[in-house]
Design an enzyme around this catalytic site. Structure first.
Site, PDB file in Angstrom:
ATOM      1  N   GLY A 311      26.478   4.937  -7.602  1.00 10.81           N
ATOM      2  CA  GLY A 311      26.901   6.114  -6.749  1.00 10.81           C
ATOM      3  C   GLY A 311      28.220   5.795  -6.449  1.00 10.81           C
ATOM      4  O   GLY A 311      29.142   5.992  -7.360  1.00 10.81           O
ATOM      5  N   CYS A 312      28.744   5.397  -5.516  1.00  9.02           N
ATOM      6  CA  CYS A 312      30.031   5.181  -4.743  1.00  9.02           C
ATOM      7  C   CYS A 312      30.874   4.115  -5.515  1.00  9.02           C
ATOM      8  O   CYS A 312      32.129   4.649  -5.716  1.00  9.02           O
ATOM      9  CB  CYS A 312      30.091   5.131  -3.097  1.00  9.02           C
ATOM     10  SG  CYS A 312      29.092   6.438  -2.390  1.00  9.02           S
ATOM     11  N   ILE A 313      30.299   3.053  -5.888  1.00  9.52           N
ATOM     12  CA  ILE A 313      31.242   2.309  -6.679  1.00  9.52           C
ATOM     13  C   ILE A 313      31.609   2.778  -8.007  1.00  9.52           C
ATOM     14  O   ILE A 313      32.787   2.770  -8.565  1.00  9.52           O
ATOM     15  CB  ILE A 313      30.253   0.958  -6.885  1.00  9.52           C
ATOM     16  CG1 ILE A 313      30.112   0.058  -5.597  1.00  9.52           C
ATOM     17  CG2 ILE A 313      31.198  -0.095  -7.808  1.00  9.52           C
ATOM     18  CD1 ILE A 313      31.214  -0.186  -4.867  1.00  9.52           C
ATOM     19  N   SER A 316      34.093   5.695  -7.515  1.00  6.59           N
ATOM     20  CA  SER A 316      35.544   5.025  -7.039  1.00  6.59           C
ATOM     21  C   SER A 316      36.188   4.379  -8.367  1.00  6.59           C
ATOM     22  O   SER A 316      37.483   4.602  -8.199  1.00  6.59           O
ATOM     23  CB  SER A 316      35.208   4.222  -5.790  1.00  6.59           C
ATOM     24  OG  SER A 316      34.648   4.661  -4.760  1.00  6.59           O
TER      25      SER A 316
END
Length: 495
Positions: A311-313, A316
Site C-alpha cells: 500500500g503506502c510503501i 511512496s
C-alpha cells in the site's frame, strides 16, 4: 524513471515500438497523450482534461498491470477518480505478478472487475450519453463492480524461473544511493502493531510487528549520524478528508485524530528533531509538504521503511521516483498482511521503481558516514555500497505460493470495499504499444491469458462499444527526446 530502467532510453519518438498497436489504434476524436513516467496522470494534462468534461470514473485498460496500470489507478484514486479495471483488458510479463497486482488494486485503490461488467454497463448507455443518463443506468452494475473481482483475483504460485529470469536484462537496473539521504518512516502506527486491531499485521518475517523491531537499530544508527528522519501518520478530521480512498476502504474513517491507533508505535516513536507529517492518501508525497522539505535540505535519496508494503510503501516509492528521488527499501524494515503480497510488491518495486535491498546494505552505508554528515561526505562514502544496492535484492525477492485462504480471507472486512461507476466515465488506454505486442521486442508480453497480446484482443470490442456510445477515449504512449526525459525512471530501466 529512465535511470531505474535504462532500456527505456531506446524509446525515442522515431522508434516504431512506441506506436500504439495497429489493431487497437486511436480513431478520429480520440485523445493521445505522451507520458514519461508510469502514471498517466503524472506530468500530463490528463486530469485537467477529464475534469473539463466532468468525468469522475476512469475505465482503465492497457499495460503493464504491475507498472503503468497500477500507477495510474493509484494516482487516479488519489486525484479523486473512481478507477475500474476490466481484468481481461490489462496484461503483464508473468501471471503471478499480473494476478498479485490485480488483487492489490482491487483491495486498496480501484475496482478490478470481469470484462463483462464493463460491457454490460456500456450496453445500457444511450448513444452520446450524458453524465445524467450514465448515472441512471450504471446503478444496475455498480453494486457488483467490486465484488465481481474478489472471487476471481488470486495469486498463482511462481518461482525464480517465472519472474527473475523473465525480467533479466529489462527490469534489473540499480540506482544506489545518491548524494544525500533521509529516512522516511511510513505509518508505523499502533493500528498495525496492536493485537485485536483489524489492521494488525503480526506475520512472522513479513508482518509489521517484525518490521518495527528490525527498523529500530537502523533508526538509532541514522540518528547517530545526524541523518534527517521524517515520519508519517494518517488520520481524518473533515468528512471530505481521504476522498475516494476512504470510500474504497471505509474502515479508515475510524482513524480520527483522537483514535490511539493512529499514534506511532511507542517502540519506534519520533525523537526531538524528527519531522512528523500527516497524510491522507497512500503516498507520503501526495498532498503533503514532504517533497518540498526534502528538496530544501538537498536530499536526493529516500530510505523508505514502514507499512504496508503493498500500500503506502509502494505508493511512496512510485511517487518518490516520479519526483526524482532515488528510493531505497531495506526489505526487513517493511511489512504487510500476507507473505505472498508482501513479496510480490518487493519484487515489483525493485524491478521498476527503486532498489529493494537487504537491511545490512543500508546499515553498512550508514556506518560509513561521518557524524552530522554533509551531502559531500555521504557521496564519498556511499559509493562502496551503491553498486550492490540493486543486485542484492534480485536473488532475495521472490513470490511464494498463496491461496484464497492466505489473501482473500485475510483481507475480508478491511480491504473489500467497492466503488462502482460514477456519474460519467471515460476509457483510458495505457501504453498498448508495439513494444509489448511485437515478438522479439525485449518488452514483448505474449503470455496466454495474462499477457498484453491477449489484453489488446480483449479490449477491441470494449473500445468499439464505448465509441458507439460516444464515450471519451484517451490513449497514452511513451517516448523520450531530451536526455533529461524520464529522470530516475530511465536510470532504473536503461533500455
Amino acid at each position: 524513471f529512465t535511470q531505474k530502467i535504462p532500456l527505456l532510453r531506446t524509446w525515442t519518438k522515431d522508434n516504431p515500438l512506441v506506436q500504439i498497436d495497429d489493431s487497437i489504434a486511436p480513431h478520429a476524436g480520440d485523445a493521445v497523450i505522451v507520458k514519461q513516467y508510469p502514471s498517466a496522470f503524472f506530468g500530463t494534462n490528463l486530469q485537467c482534461n477529464l475534469r473539463a468534461i466532468n468525468v469522475d470514473t476512469c475505465i482503465i485498460i492497457g499495460c503493464s498491470t504491475s507498472g503503468c496500470i497500477r500507477a495510474s489507478v493509484l494516482e487516479g484514486m488519489q486525484h479523486g477518480f473512481r478507477c475500474i479495471v476490466p481484468r481481461e483488458c490489462v496484461g503483464d510479463r508473468t501471471e503471478s505478478i499480473h494476478e498479485a497486482n490485480l488483487f492489490d488494486m482491487n483491495a486498496k485503490n480501484g475496482d478490478v472487475v470481469a470484462k463483462h461488467v464493463v460491457m454490460d454497463y456500456l450496453s445500457q448507455l444511450d448513444i452520446a450519453c450524458t453524465g445524467e443518463r450514465q448515472t441512471k443506468k450504471m446503478k444496475m452494475t455498480s453494486e457488483t463492480a467490486g465484488s465481481e473481482a474478489k472471487t476471481e483475483v488470486d495469486v498463482p504460485p511462481t518461482s525464480k524461473s517465472d519472474n527473475l529470469v523473465n525480467y533479466k536484462g529489462v527490469f534489473d537496473g540499480g540506482l544506489g544511493f545518491g548524494a544525500k539521504s533521509a529516512i522516511i518512516v511510513i505509518d508505523f502506527t499502533k493500528a498495525y502493531t496492536t493485537p485485536g486491531s483489524k489492521f494488525f499485521c503480526g506475520g512472522k518475517g513479513f508482518g509489521v510487528v517484525d518490521a518495527v523491531a528490525e527498523s529500530k537499530p537502523l533508526l538509532d544508527l541514522a540518528r547517530s549520524k545526524g541523518m534527517p528522519i521524517f515520519y508519517t501518520t494518517v488520520y481524518f478530521e473533515h468528512p471530505s478528508d481521504g476522498g475516494v480512498f476512504t470510500q474504497k476502504i471505509p474502515l479508515l474513517r475510524t482513524w480520527t485524530k483522537d483514535n490511539p491507533l493512529v499514534q506511532i508505535d511507542d517502540s519506534i516513536a519520533p525523537h526531538a528533531g524528527d519531522a512528523v507529517i500527516v497524510k491522507q492518501y497512500p503516498s507520503a508525497f501526495f498532498g503533503t509538504n514532504l517533497q518540498c522539505n526534502l528538496r530544501a535540505i538537498n536530499v536526493d535519496t529516500c530510505i523508505i521503511i514502514g507499512c504496508s508494503t503493498s500500500g503506502c510503501i509502494r505508493a511512496s516509492v512510485l511517487e518518490g521516483m516520479q519526483h526524482g528521488f532515488r528510493c531505497i527499501v531495506p526489505r526487513e524494515c517493511v511489512g504487510d498482511r500476507t507473505e505472498s503480497i508482501h513479496e510480490a510488491n518487493l519484487f515489483d518495486m525493485n524491478a521498476k521503481n527503486g532498489d529493494v535491498v537487504a537491511k545490512h546494505v543500508v546499515m553498512d552505508y550508514l556506518s560509513q558516514l561521518d557524524i552530522a554528515c554533509t551531502g559531500e561526505r555521504q557521496t564519498k562514502k556511499m559509493k562502496m555500497t551503491s553498486e550492490t544496492a540493486g543486485s542484492e535484492a534480485k536473488t532475495e525477492v521472490d513470490v511464494p505460493p498463496t491461496s484464497k485462504s492466505d489473501n482473500l480471507v485475510n483481507y475480508k472486512g478491511v480491504f473489500d470495499g467497492g466503488l462502482g461507476f460514477g456519474a460519467k466515465s471515460a476509457i483510458i488506454v495505457i501504453d498498448f504499444t508495439k513494444a509489448y505486442t511485437t515478438p522479439g521486442s525485449k518488452f514483448f508480453c505474449g503470455g496466454k491469458g495474462f499477457g498484453v497480446v491477449d489484453a489488446v484482443a480483449e479490449s477491441k470490442p470494449l473500445l468499439d462499444l464505448a465509441r458507439s456510445k460516444g464515450m471519451p477515449i484517451f490513449y497514452t504512449t511513451v517516448y523520450f527526446e531530451h536526455p533529461s526525459d524520464g529522470g530516475v525512471f530511465t536510470q532504473k530501466i536503461p533500455l
